[in-house]
Design a protein around this motif. Structure first.
Motif, mmCIF file in Angstrom:
data_model
loop_
_atom_site.group_PDB
_atom_site.id
_atom_site.type_symbol
_atom_site.label_atom_id
_atom_site.label_comp_id
_atom_site.label_asym_id
_atom_site.label_seq_id
_atom_site.Cartn_x
_atom_site.Cartn_y
_atom_site.Cartn_z
ATOM 1 N N ARG A 49 26.534 47.429 44.065
ATOM 2 C CA ARG A 49 27.437 47.590 42.925
ATOM 3 C C ARG A 49 27.555 46.264 42.178
ATOM 4 N NH1 ARG A 49 31.522 52.052 44.246
ATOM 5 N NH2 ARG A 49 30.175 53.501 45.350
ATOM 6 N N THR A 50 27.821 46.368 40.884
ATOM 7 C CA THR A 50 28.006 45.197 40.025
ATOM 8 C C THR A 50 29.491 44.920 39.869
ATOM 9 O OG1 THR A 50 26.005 45.748 38.804
ATOM 10 C CG2 THR A 50 27.561 44.280 37.704
ATOM 11 N N SER A 51 29.845 43.628 39.832
ATOM 12 C CA SER A 51 31.228 43.238 39.605
ATOM 13 C C SER A 51 31.276 41.988 38.741
ATOM 14 C CB SER A 51 31.934 42.956 40.934
ATOM 15 O OG SER A 51 33.294 42.639 40.708
ATOM 16 N N SER A 52 32.263 41.920 37.870
ATOM 17 C CA SER A 52 32.573 40.695 37.149
ATOM 18 C C SER A 52 33.720 40.048 37.910
ATOM 19 C CB SER A 52 33.006 41.024 35.717
ATOM 20 O OG SER A 52 33.533 39.873 35.097
ATOM 21 N N ALA A 53 33.537 38.782 38.307
ATOM 22 C CA ALA A 53 34.539 38.130 39.144
ATOM 23 C C ALA A 53 34.906 36.757 38.586
ATOM 24 C CB ALA A 53 34.020 37.998 40.572
ATOM 25 N N GLN A 54 36.194 36.546 38.384
ATOM 26 C CA GLN A 54 36.697 35.265 37.877
ATOM 27 C C GLN A 54 36.964 34.326 39.055
ATOM 28 O OE1 GLN A 54 40.062 36.322 35.455
ATOM 29 N NE2 GLN A 54 38.792 37.326 33.938
ATOM 30 N N ARG A 67 27.182 35.737 51.073
ATOM 31 C CA ARG A 67 28.550 35.788 51.593
ATOM 32 C C ARG A 67 29.054 37.225 51.698
ATOM 33 N NH1 ARG A 67 32.274 31.004 50.737
ATOM 34 N NH2 ARG A 67 33.742 32.623 51.332
ATOM 35 N N LEU A 68 29.833 37.489 52.750
ATOM 36 C CA LEU A 68 30.537 38.759 52.862
ATOM 37 C C LEU A 68 31.803 38.696 52.026
ATOM 38 C CD1 LEU A 68 30.304 39.542 56.685
ATOM 39 C CD2 LEU A 68 28.982 40.575 54.833
ATOM 40 N N VAL A 69 32.142 39.817 51.391
ATOM 41 C CA VAL A 69 33.363 39.930 50.595
ATOM 42 C C VAL A 69 33.987 41.295 50.850
ATOM 43 C CG1 VAL A 69 32.670 38.332 48.751
ATOM 44 C CG2 VAL A 69 32.049 40.747 48.588
ATOM 45 N N VAL A 70 35.229 41.444 50.436
ATOM 46 C CA VAL A 70 35.921 42.729 50.513
ATOM 47 C C VAL A 70 36.107 43.221 49.086
ATOM 48 C CG1 VAL A 70 38.041 43.924 51.191
ATOM 49 C CG2 VAL A 70 37.102 42.113 52.651
ATOM 50 N N GLY A 71 35.674 44.449 48.830
ATOM 51 C CA GLY A 71 35.789 45.012 47.491
ATOM 52 C C GLY A 71 36.433 46.380 47.499
ATOM 53 N N VAL A 72 37.126 46.685 46.406
ATOM 54 C CA VAL A 72 37.648 48.032 46.185
ATOM 55 C C VAL A 72 36.536 48.800 45.496
ATOM 56 C CG1 VAL A 72 39.443 49.432 45.110
ATOM 57 C CG2 VAL A 72 39.991 47.114 45.911
ATOM 58 N N VAL A 73 36.075 49.877 46.141
ATOM 59 C CA VAL A 73 34.896 50.574 45.628
ATOM 60 C C VAL A 73 35.206 51.928 44.986
ATOM 61 C CG1 VAL A 73 33.333 49.402 47.224
ATOM 62 C CG2 VAL A 73 34.356 51.595 47.884
ATOM 63 N N PRO A 82 29.160 43.285 27.987
ATOM 64 C CA PRO A 82 27.918 44.008 28.260
ATOM 65 C C PRO A 82 27.768 44.456 29.719
ATOM 66 C CG PRO A 82 27.483 41.670 28.203
ATOM 67 C CD PRO A 82 28.939 41.844 27.852
ATOM 68 N N VAL A 83 28.758 44.150 30.559
ATOM 69 C CA VAL A 83 28.652 44.440 31.992
ATOM 70 C C VAL A 83 29.546 45.614 32.371
ATOM 71 C CG1 VAL A 83 29.101 43.520 34.303
ATOM 72 C CG2 VAL A 83 28.069 42.070 32.564
ATOM 73 N N ARG A 84 28.983 46.517 33.153
ATOM 74 C CA ARG A 84 29.756 47.634 33.704
ATOM 75 C C ARG A 84 30.152 47.243 35.125
ATOM 76 N NH1 ARG A 84 28.028 53.818 35.043
ATOM 77 N NH2 ARG A 84 30.133 54.472 35.495
ATOM 78 N N SER A 85 31.418 46.877 35.300
ATOM 79 C CA SER A 85 31.918 46.452 36.604
ATOM 80 C C SER A 85 32.240 47.699 37.427
ATOM 81 C CB SER A 85 33.159 45.573 36.428
ATOM 82 O OG SER A 85 33.512 44.966 37.635
ATOM 83 N N GLU A 86 31.603 47.808 38.606
ATOM 84 C CA GLU A 86 31.689 49.022 39.421
ATOM 85 C C GLU A 86 32.536 48.862 40.683
ATOM 86 O OE1 GLU A 86 27.316 50.824 38.645
ATOM 87 O OE2 GLU A 86 27.408 48.927 39.767
ATOM 88 N N CYS A 87 33.065 47.662 40.896
ATOM 89 C CA CYS A 87 33.936 47.422 42.046
ATOM 90 C C CYS A 87 34.794 46.206 41.741
ATOM 91 C CB CYS A 87 33.130 47.212 43.330
ATOM 92 S SG CYS A 87 32.019 45.787 43.280
ATOM 93 N N LEU A 88 35.868 46.055 42.481
ATOM 94 C CA LEU A 88 36.777 44.929 42.320
ATOM 95 C C LEU A 88 36.700 44.074 43.576
ATOM 96 C CD1 LEU A 88 39.151 43.525 40.801
ATOM 97 C CD2 LEU A 88 40.667 44.979 42.146
#
Length: 115
Positions: A49-54, A67-73, A82-88
């Motif tokens: 999945r793609t994500s935009s992350a600040q 790296r491992l991360v935790v995302g809301v899917v 131009p980016v479709r963010s598919e998870c947080l």
């Protein structure tokens, strides 16, 4: 003490928090606030999945890959320029306002759900 709002176990269970591994991180120059475009592998069931992350204050793109991360899917996709963010991707604000990633402290299977 913060002003919390209790939720039920059913409400908590509705949020799918899953472990993923960052496979790619690139600068996102079109973002209004500094951000990276991440590709995160959530395992065979969910895929990448793609994500935009600040998260630019504490991390460089080359340090994020692997790296491992935790995302809301299970949030609906969000168009960010131009980016479709598919998870947080989840994290915590430091005292300075930077975001520190939320991540397991041990290897766990990709796609594992926070319980």
């Amino acid at each position: 003490m913060s002003d919390t709002h209790p939720i039920t176990p059913t409400q908590f269970a509705a949020v799918e928090l899953r472990v993923g591994r960052i496979t790619s991180a690139e600068n996102f120059p079109q973002a209004r606030k500094p951000a990276y475009i991440l590709q995160v592998d959530f395992g065979p069931e969910l895929g990448t999945r793609t994500s935009s992350a600040q998260i630019t204050d504490l991390y460089q793109p080359e340090d994020l890959v692997g790296r491992l991360v935790v995302g809301v899917v299970n949030l609906p996709p969000k168009q960010i320029g131009p980016v479709r963010s598919e998870c947080l991707i989840t994290g915590f604000h430091t005292e300075s306002g930077a975001v520190a990633l939320c991540a397991p402290d041990r290897e766990v299977p990709l796609g594992a759900r926070l319980m």
